[in-house]
Design a protein around this motif. Structure first.
Motif, PDB file in Angstrom:
ATOM      1  N   PRO A   1       0.808  -1.228   0.000  1.00 54.19           N
ATOM      2  CA  PRO A   1       0.000   0.000   0.000  1.00 54.19           C
ATOM      3  C   PRO A   1       0.838   1.275   0.000  1.00 54.19           C
ATOM      4  O   PRO A   1       0.438   2.286  -0.589  1.00 54.19           O
ATOM      5  N   LYS A   2       2.012   1.252   0.628  1.00 53.02           N
ATOM      6  CA  LYS A   2       2.890   2.431   0.615  1.00 53.02           C
ATOM      7  C   LYS A   2       3.377   2.716  -0.799  1.00 53.02           C
ATOM      8  O   LYS A   2       3.411   3.869  -1.240  1.00 53.02           O
ATOM      9  N   ILE A   3       3.759   1.653  -1.502  1.00 52.24           N
ATOM     10  CA  ILE A   3       4.212   1.810  -2.894  1.00 52.24           C
ATOM     11  C   ILE A   3       3.061   2.327  -3.755  1.00 52.24           C
ATOM     12  O   ILE A   3       3.233   3.220  -4.591  1.00 52.24           O
ATOM     13  N   LEU A   4       1.874   1.759  -3.567  1.00 52.64           N
ATOM     14  CA  LEU A   4       0.711   2.162  -4.358  1.00 52.64           C
ATOM     15  C   LEU A   4       0.411   3.644  -4.152  1.00 52.64           C
ATOM     16  O   LEU A   4       0.188   4.390  -5.117  1.00 52.64           O
ATOM     17  N   LYS A   5       0.433   4.076  -2.898  1.00 53.03           N
ATOM     18  CA  LYS A   5       0.152   5.483  -2.605  1.00 53.03           C
ATOM     19  C   LYS A   5       1.192   6.392  -3.238  1.00 53.03           C
ATOM     20  O   LYS A   5       0.855   7.429  -3.837  1.00 53.03           O
TER      21      LYS A   5
ATOM     22  N   VAL B   1      10.465  -6.035  -6.146  1.00 53.52           N
ATOM     23  CA  VAL B   1       9.569  -6.768  -7.048  1.00 53.52           C
ATOM     24  C   VAL B   1       8.128  -6.289  -6.883  1.00 53.52           C
ATOM     25  O   VAL B   1       7.402  -6.113  -7.860  1.00 53.52           O
ATOM     26  N   VAL B   2       7.708  -6.059  -5.636  1.00 51.98           N
ATOM     27  CA  VAL B   2       6.360  -5.524  -5.407  1.00 51.98           C
ATOM     28  C   VAL B   2       6.217  -4.170  -6.105  1.00 51.98           C
ATOM     29  O   VAL B   2       5.213  -3.911  -6.785  1.00 51.98           O
ATOM     30  N   ALA B   3       7.229  -3.314  -5.964  1.00 42.86           N
ATOM     31  CA  ALA B   3       7.173  -1.997  -6.606  1.00 42.86           C
ATOM     32  C   ALA B   3       7.137  -2.123  -8.124  1.00 42.86           C
ATOM     33  O   ALA B   3       6.419  -1.376  -8.804  1.00 42.86           O
ATOM     34  N   HIS B   4       7.911  -3.054  -8.666  1.00 36.43           N
ATOM     35  CA  HIS B   4       7.945  -3.272 -10.112  1.00 36.43           C
ATOM     36  C   HIS B   4       6.557  -3.625 -10.634  1.00 36.43           C
ATOM     37  O   HIS B   4       6.077  -3.046 -11.623  1.00 36.43           O
ATOM     38  N   GLU B   5       5.898  -4.564  -9.971  1.00 39.51           N
ATOM     39  CA  GLU B   5       4.587  -5.022 -10.468  1.00 39.51           C
ATOM     40  C   GLU B   5       3.506  -3.968 -10.261  1.00 39.51           C
ATOM     41  O   GLU B   5       2.602  -3.830 -11.094  1.00 39.51           O
ATOM     42  N   ILE B   6       3.574  -3.225  -9.165  1.00 38.89           N
ATOM     43  CA  ILE B   6       2.587  -2.171  -8.965  1.00 38.89           C
ATOM     44  C   ILE B   6       2.805  -1.048  -9.968  1.00 38.89           C
ATOM     45  O   ILE B   6       1.845  -0.461 -10.481  1.00 38.89           O
ATOM     46  N   ALA B   7       4.065  -0.746 -10.298  1.00 35.55           N
ATOM     47  CA  ALA B   7       4.350   0.265 -11.322  1.00 35.55           C
ATOM     48  C   ALA B   7       3.702  -0.106 -12.654  1.00 35.55           C
ATOM     49  O   ALA B   7       3.254   0.766 -13.411  1.00 35.55           O
ATOM     50  N   HIS B   8       3.639  -1.401 -12.935  1.00 36.55           N
ATOM     51  CA  HIS B   8       3.025  -1.872 -14.184  1.00 36.55           C
ATOM     52  C   HIS B   8       1.529  -1.577 -14.255  1.00 36.55           C
ATOM     53  O   HIS B   8       0.952  -1.584 -15.346  1.00 36.55           O
ATOM     54  N   GLN B   9       0.888  -1.355 -13.120  1.00 40.87           N
ATOM     55  CA  GLN B   9      -0.557  -1.136 -13.163  1.00 40.87           C
ATOM     56  C   GLN B   9      -0.903   0.089 -14.008  1.00 40.87           C
ATOM     57  O   GLN B   9      -2.004   0.190 -14.537  1.00 40.87           O
TER      58      GLN B   9
ATOM     59  N   GLU C   1      10.620   1.066 -10.073  1.00 43.87           N
ATOM     60  CA  GLU C   1      10.755   0.264  -8.848  1.00 43.87           C
ATOM     61  C   GLU C   1      11.826   0.860  -7.938  1.00 43.87           C
ATOM     62  O   GLU C   1      11.678   0.881  -6.714  1.00 43.87           O
ATOM     63  N   TYR C   2      12.905   1.348  -8.526  1.00 43.49           N
ATOM     64  CA  TYR C   2      13.965   1.976  -7.718  1.00 43.49           C
ATOM     65  C   TYR C   2      13.494   3.316  -7.155  1.00 43.49           C
ATOM     66  O   TYR C   2      13.744   3.634  -5.993  1.00 43.49           O
ATOM     67  N   VAL C   3      12.822   4.107  -7.986  1.00 44.69           N
ATOM     68  CA  VAL C   3      12.317   5.407  -7.536  1.00 44.69           C
ATOM     69  C   VAL C   3      11.352   5.216  -6.370  1.00 44.69           C
ATOM     70  O   VAL C   3      11.428   5.923  -5.355  1.00 44.69           O
ATOM     71  N   ALA C   4      10.450   4.250  -6.494  1.00 43.16           N
ATOM     72  CA  ALA C   4       9.433   4.044  -5.474  1.00 43.16           C
ATOM     73  C   ALA C   4      10.026   3.508  -4.176  1.00 43.16           C
ATOM     74  O   ALA C   4       9.712   4.004  -3.085  1.00 43.16           O
ATOM     75  N   VAL C   5      10.871   2.491  -4.268  1.00 43.15           N
ATOM     76  CA  VAL C   5      11.458   1.925  -3.050  1.00 43.15           C
ATOM     77  C   VAL C   5      12.386   2.941  -2.395  1.00 43.15           C
ATOM     78  O   VAL C   5      12.442   3.040  -1.157  1.00 43.15           O
TER      79      VAL C   5
END
Length: 1003
Positions: free
Chosen positions: A350-354, A413-421, A446-450
């Motif tokens: 949820p943090k990555i999504l936000k 990996v979580v950030a990568h897949e959420i970025a794909h949304q 994914e790097y920017v988000a994490v």
């Protein structure tokens, strides 16, 4: 989709699937016995057909639109079509479908077919898909029915769609406006293109909609693609689940469809599942009801989706447990005993999504996100819209059991897949040629988000190692490919899910981010997504949005497309040589393509790029400003005379390595850099990313013959006082190539002594004691240094590791109690297995069979290849090709990579592959897996006779593997060339710096 961190398969484009792993044997029958068997077989077919006809669900096309509703009523003698007008519900007309005899033909399979695009005369609008998987041993199949609303774009009498390994029972076509049936007179299967072609008795009218109904049966395969089965054990009980993986071209294995990314449609999915299991799909469940004919099954009906591509459709049927964050509509699923390990994914998701909602400035458009960890999954993870699927190792993290670095892996990996949304799901490439728009962007973000969520990890520094410097190695081959490259058949599509699409794609996005600035880049991205949402796009759409954003903010005066096409439409990357005239002060900047093999340089000199050039000097020391100070605008070279710099002051180009190119200097400037780096009180004046860049560039320039190896090796000598992870990692990678090349030679001892001298201070400083809440970067730094020290037979390292492994073996209950810290286990386990024999190897094997924690299983799979006993290595390879061994098919490449990682194991692995090639092909059932295995077992080949053996093997057995096998051949040729040109130079340098070595003269 996320690639694995080791050489894992990414996609599977195999057109043919053989489900048998048994060898073929001959059987001879008498004529009378043959006749009896045929009669029995015919009767069995009749009986089976009767059962299927009576128990198969009836095809439906309900919930089609507000205007028309079509319902099919099953009867043993006829099929009735009932159009119901919502405007006048009293008006009901019955249309009885005629019984059509459809002529079915099949074209021959043709490997040479390249044109696999569907005709453009039909577009799907909505799918109503119902599937009933039979998840029990002995009957791994599924029944399906689909109603597809299609729009005719041009007058036609054919309907062409995809389908693979599906048996069709009934195919019907109706006019949507009045429910009248359109007679189908012929069905043709084009095997090469995976097409099914329907010929209609009358023309289909442009602009009108039709409803295509198909009932079918498919196979829950075990090849990890399409709709497949997976088994795991819990409490010593086998448990079966059904899972999907459709990217890039495997939705067609689960249901008939228009399986191209641009052909988006809305999906209404219903899954019938056993009552003791649960289903999950892209959307939220809106209704559950009892199955009409299977008493132990329940229907799960899902809400209609937004328009999406077929490769993003997903559904799973499992007995997993789940945890939810109801506030954020986020849930995680995993095996019940592994579910607690999903807590971190649920926390960070949820943090990555936000963050990404704010980053893209577009709200996530679906009502929920589910993430599920699967025991068998070929890719690292997959971004299915609203249902993210993961390999267990990529989603589960166990504090105290998983290494600290596993936490960073899960976050990334979580950030990568959420970025794909957004990039991929909301806006999808029109064709696979531009898959980098998906994967490159997700790999960057994914790097920017994490980095935004876990600030202490400094992942943007690690980006340079993992993406920029890593992909240089592949892109230096002439057999590399453009970022945007034309692809046709599934094998070609699968082959571009590689470091070029992911790593280079992300690297050029980062480069563009820096020369446009954050404000312009982010504004252009948001405009692009809003303009193309729910649709498809090409890279020129992205360039246009970024150009407009730059012009609005008056930040960039060139057309972004002109600049970036030079990076996406050309293979390779440049080396920028900066030559200073120390008398006149004139500086020349000259570009040429960087290639690994010297004899290919002249043939590739026509390539030029738009290069943003940033730099700083000893007087400035400005490593913060990364915007370019000058450009090479597609020019071969430029001359500059306005840079103020002293004769004895260094100059460094490509600040923080934001540009996707290497830098070479004149010899005097290299000497100035060597001087500052070896000054222990001043070397940190240079940014750690640029220290890493200087090492990586110099060593690879030497590798390709553009720089004297003595200069490059002199630069590495400064590492003895380096403290930062990023430069050290770059140094270990660069020196690791020399390690591999020298490992079978007479002077490996001198190499070991040199690197151990560099390591000793850093190893002592990091030590074996791990502090509480230690940073991810420090943990990875320790892992790299200790593993290298032990690999080079550092005495204290070996003694410490052997002692820890032996103590663990003596523990009464080693599976319940292991005092070795998770961050140290990779080193300790490998040394323990390597120093021992069968007893130590069997102990590790037993732990692998007993443990259920994914990170520990993955680690043990790697260290089992550390043994020096050839018979154990052969045994391990044999186990990797057995279904009953405990090694999952998804991990086959990891086993071969582990065995081939040493000079002892590499020839064993290569010989095993050659001797068992056909068996290997039948077992893995995947072209991409075969390519990965061939890559890992040949990376150490560096002798002429080894190269000749490889060429012969490729020619005789695997010339059909495409571009990846050409890359294997070129890399091996480069190794051979390196040995011929550089071996003696490096040996002489090592002998010079190694005062303890006996002196020898050249032969």
């Amino acid at each position: 989709m996320t690639q694995g961190r080791e050489p894992l398969t990414i996609m599977d484009g195999n057109l043919q699937t053989d489900f048998s792993t048994k060898s073929k044997r001959g059987v001879y029958l008498s004529k009378s016995l043959t006749f009896v068997i045929l009669v029995i077989f015919a009767l069995a077919l009749v009986a089976t057909a009767f059962i299927v006809y009576n128990f198969a669900a009836c095809p439906r096309a309900d919930h089609l639109a507000n205007v028309t509703k079509i319902e099919h009523i099953c009867d043993q003698s006829k099929l009735l079509v009932i159009p119901l007008s919502t405007e006048n519900s009293k008006s009901v007309t019955l249309f009885e479908s005629t019984t059509n005899t459809i002529e079915t033909t099949t074209s021959d399979y043709d490997n040479s077919v390249k044109d696999v695009r569907l005709p453009t005369n039909i577009k799907p609008n909505k799918y109503f898909l119902k599937l009933t998987p039979y998840i029990f041993e002995g009957n791994f199949t599924f029944d399906g029915e689909v109603s597809i609303i299609i729009t005719v774009k041009n007058l036609t009498n054919t309907v062409t769609f995809h389908g693979v390994e599906l048996s069709f029972h009934k195919i019907e076509l109706f006019k949507k406006v009045d429910g009248k049936e359109v007679k189908i007179v012929r069905k043709t299967e084009d095997v090469a293109r995976q097409f099914h072609i329907l010929r209609t008795a009358e023309d289909l009218i442009a602009g009108q909609q039709y409803v295509l109904n198909i009932t079918f049966t498919g196979i829950l395969n075990d090849n990890l693609h399409g709709f497949y089965r997976s088994m795991y054990e819990e409490k010593k009980e086998k448990r079966w689940i059904a899972v999907t993986q459709f990217q890039a071209t495997d939705a067609r294995r689960a249901f008939p469809c228009w399986d191209e990314p641009a052909l988006k449609a809305k999906f209404t999915i219903s899954i019938a599942r056993p009552k003791n299991l649960t289903s999950v799909s892209n959307m939220n469940i809106v209704k559950r009801e009892a199955h009409e004919s299977l008493p132990n099954y329940t229907w799960d009906h899902y809400a209609e989706s937004l328009p999406m591509s077929t490769y993003l459709v997903a559904f799973v049927v499992t007995d997993f447990g789940n945890m939810s964050d109801s506030k954020n509509n986020f849930s995680v699923w995993a095996r019940k005993e592994a579910l607690p390990s999903a807590a971190y994914a649920l926390e960070i998701g949820p943090k990555i999504l936000k963050f990404l909602e704010e980053y893209y400035k577009i709200k996530f458009p679906l009502p929920k996100i589910d993430m599920i960890a699967l025991p068998d999954f070929k890719a690292g993870a997959m971004e299915n819209w609203g249902l993210l699927t993961f390999r267990e190792i990529a989603m589960l993290y166990d504090t105290g059991v998983s290494p600290t670095t596993a936490k960073a892996r899960v976050a990334s990996v979580v950030a990568h897949e959420i970025a794909h949304q957004w990039f991929g799901n909301l806006v999808t490439p029109a064709w696979w040629s531009d898959i980098w728009l998906n994967e490159g962007f997700a790999s960057y973000v994914e790097y920017v988000a994490v980095d935004a969520v876990e600030k202490t990890w400094k992942l943007m520094e690690v980006f340079v190692l993992n993406e920029v410097q890593s992909v240089f190695k592949l892109d230096a081959l002439t057999s590399s490919h453009q970022i945007s490259v034309e692809v046709g058949n599934p094998e070609e599509i699968g082959a571009i899910f590689d470091k070029i699409s992911y790593g280079k794609g992300s690297a050029i996005l980062r480069m563009m981010n820096h020369f446009l600035t954050d404000d312009v880049f982010n504004a252009g991205i948001t405009d692009y997504l809003n303009a193309k949402k729910f649709g498809d796009a090409e890279q020129r759409d992205l360039w246009s949005a970024l150009t407009n954003a730059a012009r609005e903010k008056k930040a960039f005066d060139a057309d972004v497309g002109v600049v970036m096409d030079s990076w996406t439409l050309q293979t390779g990357f440049p080396v920028l040589t900066i030559t200073r005239d120390y008398k006149t002060g004139i500086i020349t900047f000259q570009q040429e393509r960087f290639v690994l093999l010297n004899d290919t340089v002249n043939g590739n000199n026509s390539s030029v790029w738009w290069i943003p050039v940033s730099y700083t000097t000893a007087a400035e020391k400005d490593f913060v400003s990364t915007r370019p100070k000058l450009w090479l605008r597609g020019e071969r070279s430029i001359v500059v005379d306005n840079i103020t710099i002293g004769d004895n002051d260094w100059l460094i180009g490509n600040i923080q390595q934001t540009g996707f190119y290497r830098i070479n200097y004149d010899q005097h400037n290299w000497n100035l850099l060597i001087k500052i780096l070896n000054d222990q009180s001043r070397f940190q004046e240079i940014h750690p990313i640029n220290r890493a860049q200087i090492i990586d560039d110099s060593m690879n320039l030497a590798l390709s013959g553009r720089l004297d190896y003595r200069t490059a090796l002199d630069i590495t000598s400064y590492l003895s006082h380096e403290k930062s992870y990023v430069p050290w990692k770059a140094g270990l990678v660069a020196l690791g190539y020399i390690d591999t090349m020298l490992s079978k030679g007479a002077y490996y001892l001198e190499y070991k002594r040199y690197v151990l001298r560099l390591l000793s201070g850093a190893v002592q400083e990091l030590g074996w004691e791990i502090l509480t809440n230690e940073s991810v970067v420090r943990a990875q730094h320790r892992v790299d240094l200790l593993s290298t020290a032990c690999h080079l037979q550092h005495v204290e390292c070996l003694e410490h590791a052997v002692r820890m492994y032996t103590n663990w073996m003596l523990t009464p209950n080693p599976d319940a109690y292991n005092e070795i810290h998770a961050d140290l286990r990779s080193t300790v386990y490998c040394v323990g297995v390597q120093a021992g024999n069968a007893r130590e190897w069997n102990f590790a094997w037993e732990r692998f069979l007993a443990v259920s924690v994914p990170s520990e299983r993955e680690l043990l799979l790697s260290v089992l290849g550390c043994t020096r006993a050839p018979y154990l290595l052969y045994r391990y390879l044999e186990l990797a090709l057995r279904n009953d061994s405990g090694i999952r098919k998804q991990d086959t490449v990891r086993v071969f990579s582990a065995v081939a990682s040493s000079s002892i194991g590499e020839p064993i692995a290569f010989n095993f592959v050659r001797a068992n090639w056909q068996r290997l092909k039948e077992y893995v059932g995947s072209v991409s897996t075969l390519n990965s295995i061939l890559k890992v077992v040949t990376r150490r080949l560096n002798q002429v006779h080894e190269y000749e053996e490889l060429k012969r093997f490729v020619s005789e057995s695997c010339s059909d593997l495409g571009r990846p096998v050409l890359q294997v051949l070129e890399r091996t040729a480069a190794n051979v060339q390196w040995m011929e040109k550089n071996y003696q130079t490096i040996v002489n340098w090592l002998l010079t710096v190694d005062k303890s070595a006996p002196k020898v003269t050249d032969a």
